[in-house]
Design an enzyme around this catalytic site. Structure first.
Site, PDB file in Angstrom:
ATOM      1  N   HIS A  26     -22.217  15.114  -3.217  1.00 59.39           N
ATOM      2  CA  HIS A  26     -20.855  14.699  -3.561  1.00 59.39           C
ATOM      3  C   HIS A  26     -20.304  13.780  -2.474  1.00 59.39           C
ATOM      4  O   HIS A  26     -20.882  13.690  -1.388  1.00 59.39           O
ATOM      5  CB  HIS A  26     -19.957  15.927  -3.734  1.00 59.39           C
ATOM      6  CG  HIS A  26     -20.547  16.960  -4.636  1.00 59.39           C
ATOM      7  ND1 HIS A  26     -21.234  18.067  -4.156  1.00 59.39           N
ATOM      8  CD2 HIS A  26     -20.586  17.047  -5.988  1.00 59.39           C
ATOM      9  CE1 HIS A  26     -21.666  18.794  -5.178  1.00 59.39           C
ATOM     10  NE2 HIS A  26     -21.275  18.202  -6.296  1.00 59.39           N
TER      11      HIS A  26
ATOM     12  N   SER B 233     -18.977  18.696 -11.294  1.00 60.11           N
ATOM     13  CA  SER B 233     -18.489  18.874  -9.926  1.00 60.11           C
ATOM     14  C   SER B 233     -17.687  17.698  -9.386  1.00 60.11           C
ATOM     15  O   SER B 233     -16.970  17.840  -8.393  1.00 60.11           O
ATOM     16  CB  SER B 233     -19.662  19.146  -8.981  1.00 60.11           C
ATOM     17  OG  SER B 233     -20.587  18.071  -9.007  1.00 60.11           O
TER      18      SER B 233
ATOM     19  N   ASP C  68     -21.754  15.875   1.266  1.00 57.65           N
ATOM     20  CA  ASP C  68     -22.772  16.923   1.427  1.00 57.65           C
ATOM     21  C   ASP C  68     -24.144  16.519   0.900  1.00 57.65           C
ATOM     22  O   ASP C  68     -25.011  17.370   0.719  1.00 57.65           O
ATOM     23  CB  ASP C  68     -22.311  18.211   0.729  1.00 57.65           C
ATOM     24  CG  ASP C  68     -22.059  18.002  -0.761  1.00 57.65           C
ATOM     25  OD1 ASP C  68     -22.309  16.893  -1.262  1.00 57.65           O
ATOM     26  OD2 ASP C  68     -21.607  18.957  -1.428  1.00 57.65           O
TER      27      ASP C  68
END
Length: 376
Positions: free
Chosen positions: A351, A46, A348
């Site tokens: 990340h 990610s 968040d």
């Protein structure tokens, strides 16, 4: 080795601040242009996925990364990036004078300047390997071996011959990672102890080293292999492992125990890269120090414009000491977004914000560029 030993001296940090900030001048706007890269190829998770996960049939639009507030700062729409805007790979592409990387799963995409094979939630070890250890992957099954298979199919469809591929890839940059942190995260959430997770590290590093071998055998001569962030500084880890034991934290209120696992991973990875350099003496294989780049954000937060009182808090989140709740994460109903994401490091809870990624990318490029031997 304690986490604090990974920190560079304060005097050097001050120098680095001015060095990195100087990269914003027009003269240094595209430092990787010196390498004349025509393509960038990315493997990972990610931290570098530019849209593969949201195009996978299993999840598609159901993932929160497929909707606002993800992407709100730069794109004004969600692109599948796990941030409010750009990722580090976007800044790498910019620095090379190339367009943002198109995700492999975008079937009608333009791949002339490279391909992004990274998938949010991906692991370094295969899902079959992890399943044998009773570790379930809850986000994506597109582990590193799957991404390498995609890469193989892509090159086989693009190159007429192996020599043709080698010729094309001589002007390419390969990013192998960051990957591996999800292996440890899924193990932790699956009830594994820190010692059990530490036992996985050699296998994770071995998988990454094998991926480097694979891309070099295709013809890659410049490969960047990132280490892992200090995950004990992230709201998700701080919330999941919260304790009243003050000695569990370092001076930045990061958890020492998970960070020590990361340090062990990064040290083994550096050792593996050293061995790979002997194995492939004509390839530039460069370690990207994500750990110290991230720690640098903490030590120089005020100089970089971050809110010192919010270093361990998520911008998009709700609840607890770290504005994070695993049962109600960013993108869920009634989860609020801070009004000033540029002052936050964490987007968040898992990340980082676009601004944090920007500073890290600038620092990493500054450190990596001389080691790529682009002038040879």
């Amino acid at each position: 080795m304690a986490a604090t030993t990974q920190m560079v001296s304060s005097s050097l940090l001050v120098t680095l601040v001015f060095s990195v900030l100087s990269l914003f001048s027009p003269v240094h706007a595209n430092p990787l242009l010196l390498c004349r890269f025509n393509q960038i190829y990315q493997l990972g998770d990610s931290l570098s996925d530019t849209g593969n996960l949201i195009r996978e049939a299993a999840l598609g639009a159901n993932t929160p990364f497929a909707k606002l507030p993800y992407g709100e700062t730069f794109f004004k729409a969600a692109t599948g990036r796990c941030s409010n805007g750009l990722l580090m790979i976007d800044y790498f592409a910019r620095a090379a004078g190339l367009p943002f990387l198109t995700p492999y799963k975008e079937t009608s995409g333009d791949f002339r300047h490279g391909v992004n094979f990274a998938v949010a939630g991906a692991t370094a070890l295969s899902v079959e390997y992890l399943a044998k250890k009773n570790i379930l992957t809850s986000v994506s099954n597109s582990s590193l071996d799957v991404q390498l298979d995609w890469m193989s199919k892509y090159f086989n469809s693009t190159c007429c011959t192996a020599r043709d591929c080698q010729r094309m890839l001589r002007t390419s940059l390969f990013m192998v990672g960051e990957i591996g942190v999800n292996d440890y995260n899924f193990a932790l959430t699956g009830g594994k102890t820190i010692e059990e997770i530490k036992d996985m590290v050699p296998d994770v590093v071995h998988a990454i080293a094998d991926a480097v071998r694979t891309v070099i055998r295709y013809g890659a001569i410049r490969v960047v292999v990132p280490g892992i962030f200090p995950v004990g500084c992230l709201p998700i880890c701080l919330t999941a492992m919260q304790t009243n034991n003050s000695i569990a934290y370092d001076e930045y209120h990061c958890l020492k125990e998970p960070n020590n696992v990361v340090i062990y991973h990064n040290n083994l990875l550096k050792k593996a890269i050293k061995e790979l350099k002997h194995e492939f003496p004509y390839s530039a294989i460069v370690y990207a120090d994500y750990y110290n780049a991230f720690q640098w954000l903490f030590t120089e937060a005020s100089s970089l414009g971050f809110d010192g009182s919010s270093l361990n808090k998520a911008c998009c989140g709700v609840g607890g000491d770290y504005n994070f709740n695993l049962a109600k994460t960013c993108g869920a109903q009634d989860v609020t977004v801070c009004s000033n994401p540029d002052q936050f490091i964490s987007w968040d809870g898992i990340h980082l914000t676009q601004r944090a990624y920007m500073f890290m990318a600038k620092m990493l490029i500054h450190n990596i560029l001389p080691k790529l031997h682009c002038f040879i």
